[in-house]
Design a protein around this motif. Sequence first.
Motif, PDB file in Angstrom:
ATOM      1  N   LEU A  82      42.134   1.804  36.511  1.00 39.92           N
ATOM      2  CA  LEU A  82      43.536   2.094  36.224  1.00 39.92           C
ATOM      3  C   LEU A  82      44.483   1.518  37.273  1.00 39.92           C
ATOM      4  N   PHE A  83      44.068   1.557  38.537  1.00 40.37           N
ATOM      5  CA  PHE A  83      44.981   1.217  39.621  1.00 40.37           C
ATOM      6  C   PHE A  83      44.639  -0.082  40.341  1.00 40.37           C
ATOM      7  N   GLY A  84      43.673  -0.830  39.848  1.00 36.50           N
ATOM      8  CA  GLY A  84      43.413  -2.156  40.382  1.00 36.50           C
ATOM      9  C   GLY A  84      42.576  -2.206  41.636  1.00 36.50           C
ATOM     10  N   PHE A  85      41.721  -1.203  41.850  1.00 36.02           N
ATOM     11  CA  PHE A  85      40.778  -1.233  42.961  1.00 36.02           C
ATOM     12  C   PHE A  85      39.398  -1.655  42.452  1.00 36.02           C
ATOM     13  N   GLU A  86      38.685  -2.453  43.224  1.00 30.40           N
ATOM     14  CA  GLU A  86      37.249  -2.595  43.006  1.00 30.40           C
ATOM     15  C   GLU A  86      36.590  -1.300  43.459  1.00 30.40           C
ATOM     16  N   THR A  87      35.444  -0.982  42.871  1.00 28.13           N
ATOM     17  CA  THR A  87      34.792   0.276  43.235  1.00 28.13           C
ATOM     18  C   THR A  87      33.295   0.070  43.445  1.00 28.13           C
ATOM     19  N   VAL A  88      32.769   0.813  44.411  1.00 33.27           N
ATOM     20  CA  VAL A  88      31.342   0.825  44.712  1.00 33.27           C
ATOM     21  C   VAL A  88      30.887   2.279  44.709  1.00 33.27           C
ATOM     22  N   GLY A  89      29.826   2.567  43.971  1.00 33.76           N
ATOM     23  CA  GLY A  89      29.256   3.894  43.944  1.00 33.76           C
ATOM     24  C   GLY A  89      27.912   3.917  44.639  1.00 33.76           C
ATOM     25  N   VAL A  90      27.794   4.737  45.672  1.00 35.46           N
ATOM     26  CA  VAL A  90      26.538   4.886  46.408  1.00 35.46           C
ATOM     27  C   VAL A  90      25.824   6.098  45.810  1.00 35.46           C
ATOM     28  N   VAL A  91      24.712   5.849  45.132  1.00 36.56           N
ATOM     29  CA  VAL A  91      24.035   6.870  44.343  1.00 36.56           C
ATOM     30  C   VAL A  91      22.830   7.404  45.119  1.00 36.56           C
ATOM     31  N   ARG A  92      22.692   8.729  45.100  1.00 36.47           N
ATOM     32  CA  ARG A  92      21.542   9.373  45.743  1.00 36.47           C
ATOM     33  C   ARG A  92      20.280   9.126  44.922  1.00 36.47           C
ATOM     34  N   GLY A  93      19.204   8.634  45.576  1.00 27.54           N
ATOM     35  CA  GLY A  93      17.929   8.469  44.898  1.00 27.54           C
ATOM     36  C   GLY A  93      17.660   7.032  44.482  1.00 27.54           C
ATOM     37  N   GLU A  94      16.704   6.897  43.588  1.00 30.37           N
ATOM     38  CA  GLU A  94      16.244   5.573  43.175  1.00 30.37           C
ATOM     39  C   GLU A  94      16.903   5.157  41.870  1.00 30.37           C
ATOM     40  N   PRO A  95      17.026   3.829  41.645  1.00 31.92           N
ATOM     41  CA  PRO A  95      17.585   3.381  40.369  1.00 31.92           C
ATOM     42  C   PRO A  95      16.662   3.697  39.199  1.00 31.92           C
ATOM     43  N   HIS A  96      17.268   3.992  38.050  1.00 34.42           N
ATOM     44  CA  HIS A  96      16.514   4.235  36.822  1.00 34.42           C
ATOM     45  C   HIS A  96      17.126   3.406  35.698  1.00 34.42           C
ATOM     46  N   ASP A  97      16.275   2.869  34.873  1.00 39.05           N
ATOM     47  CA  ASP A  97      16.705   2.072  33.740  1.00 39.05           C
ATOM     48  C   ASP A  97      16.124   2.680  32.462  1.00 39.05           C
ATOM     49  N   PRO A  98      16.954   2.966  31.449  1.00 41.23           N
ATOM     50  CA  PRO A  98      18.391   2.693  31.387  1.00 41.23           C
ATOM     51  C   PRO A  98      19.200   3.695  32.191  1.00 41.23           C
ATOM     52  N   LEU A  99      20.450   3.331  32.462  1.00 43.47           N
ATOM     53  CA  LEU A  99      21.342   4.243  33.161  1.00 43.47           C
ATOM     54  C   LEU A  99      21.660   5.451  32.299  1.00 43.47           C
ATOM     55  N   ASN A 100      21.834   6.596  32.944  1.00 36.69           N
ATOM     56  CA  ASN A 100      22.285   7.773  32.185  1.00 36.69           C
ATOM     57  C   ASN A 100      23.759   7.574  31.797  1.00 36.69           C
ATOM     58  N   PRO A 101      24.288   8.423  30.889  1.00 37.02           N
ATOM     59  CA  PRO A 101      25.673   8.207  30.414  1.00 37.02           C
ATOM     60  C   PRO A 101      26.718   8.191  31.519  1.00 37.02           C
ATOM     61  N   SER A 102      26.553   9.025  32.549  1.00 37.44           N
ATOM     62  CA  SER A 102      27.549   9.060  33.617  1.00 37.44           C
ATOM     63  C   SER A 102      27.606   7.743  34.380  1.00 37.44           C
ATOM     64  N   LEU A 103      26.436   7.236  34.772  1.00 37.95           N
ATOM     65  CA  LEU A 103      26.411   5.978  35.520  1.00 37.95           C
ATOM     66  C   LEU A 103      26.772   4.797  34.634  1.00 37.95           C
ATOM     67  N   GLN A 104      26.391   4.840  33.364  1.00 38.83           N
ATOM     68  CA  GLN A 104      26.764   3.757  32.465  1.00 38.83           C
ATOM     69  C   GLN A 104      28.277   3.694  32.304  1.00 38.83           C
ATOM     70  N   TYR A 105      28.913   4.858  32.206  1.00 38.18           N
ATOM     71  CA  TYR A 105      30.373   4.906  32.134  1.00 38.18           C
ATOM     72  C   TYR A 105      30.974   4.252  33.380  1.00 38.18           C
ATOM     73  N   ALA A 106      30.441   4.598  34.555  1.00 32.41           N
ATOM     74  CA  ALA A 106      30.969   4.035  35.796  1.00 32.41           C
ATOM     75  C   ALA A 106      30.840   2.512  35.801  1.00 32.41           C
ATOM     76  N   VAL A 107      29.690   2.009  35.403  1.00 28.02           N
ATOM     77  CA  VAL A 107      29.473   0.557  35.358  1.00 28.02           C
ATOM     78  C   VAL A 107      30.413  -0.087  34.348  1.00 28.02           C
ATOM     79  N   ASP A 108      30.571   0.549  33.195  1.00 31.65           N
ATOM     80  CA  ASP A 108      31.460   0.004  32.166  1.00 31.65           C
ATOM     81  C   ASP A 108      32.907  -0.075  32.642  1.00 31.65           C
ATOM     82  N   HIS A 109      33.263   0.755  33.623  1.00 30.03           N
ATOM     83  CA  HIS A 109      34.614   0.725  34.181  1.00 30.03           C
ATOM     84  C   HIS A 109      34.673  -0.071  35.488  1.00 30.03           C
ATOM     85  N   GLY A 110      33.686  -0.910  35.708  1.00 26.32           N
ATOM     86  CA  GLY A 110      33.756  -1.882  36.789  1.00 26.32           C
ATOM     87  C   GLY A 110      33.103  -1.488  38.089  1.00 26.32           C
TER      88      GLY A 110
END
Length: 305
Positions: A82-110
């Motif tokens: 919304l406000f023109g910032f790049e964003t980085v999310g530091v997630v606790r734990g190991e990556p999982h594929d596929p992403l759950n809905p919360s993380l997929q939403y975050a990725v879909d929003h950049g």
Amino acid sequence: MDVPGLVLPSPLQELADERLTTAGVRLVLKRDDLIHPDLPGNKWRKLKYTLVAAREAGAARLLTFGGAYSNHLRAVAAAGALFGFETVGVVRGEPHDPLNPSLQYAVDHGMRLTYLDRETYRRKADPHVLDTLRAEFDDPFVVPEGGSDIPAVRGCAELVAEIDEPFDVICCPVGTGGTLAGIAAGLEEVAPGARAVGFAALKGAGFLSDDVARLQTAALGHTTGNWSIELDFHFGGYAKRNADLDAFLDEFDSRHGLRLDWVYVGKMLAGLFAQIADNAYPPGTTIVAMVTGPDFETATVQTRS
């Protein structure tokens, strides 16, 4: 900050429920889930002044922290879009594929995701860990886990003045403590006779009292004596659920036409109704309960216990 589609103050909704009538208690929902579709509830309130500070600092990128089902990560990703910032999310734990809905939403929003093992994540505030992340991501503006910092306390304190009728108790879910710290601060200013009750969404969350006190001391210079935290309604722990919680959620939806977020809000209201049934609140009490966010359709998470 100018936010298209922002709805403030959020509406109040009194519940008609025979369990409340029997106890002689009024329960009013503060529908912060309706503030904004992408920045609902306490997420907007907690991020509002942090986003102002990031813009004033000339930051191009926000970096923040959260678990795999963090609503905070979703909100920071949406705010960045919304406000023109790049964003980085530091997630606790190991990556999982596929992403759950919360993380997929975050990725879909950049949002760009990176991961820390649980041991390192517990040390995320250590200067060495932060310096490593700052170097890797080109000196981002760091937002703490859950957005709980001095600006968050200020933002959450503002919601109390929006409640335009007398009340005795205000309840909210607790994840990192910022919302409770701010609400209690707002009560001290606007409704000094009322008290705040937080319902921890985490198992073994006794440390949260120290965290809330620390936030208040940093923001106000003192702690307020008008709040407490209930620790017995986590239903198995953070992002976990069981049959008792599911039964409450289904019944609440059937009675009131509102599907609650089960990670935070559902646990708070299940705990609150259990306390009301146990006569924890005397007849004549008016309670305001914060609906801090919507159901983000994370019900597919297989974390039942």
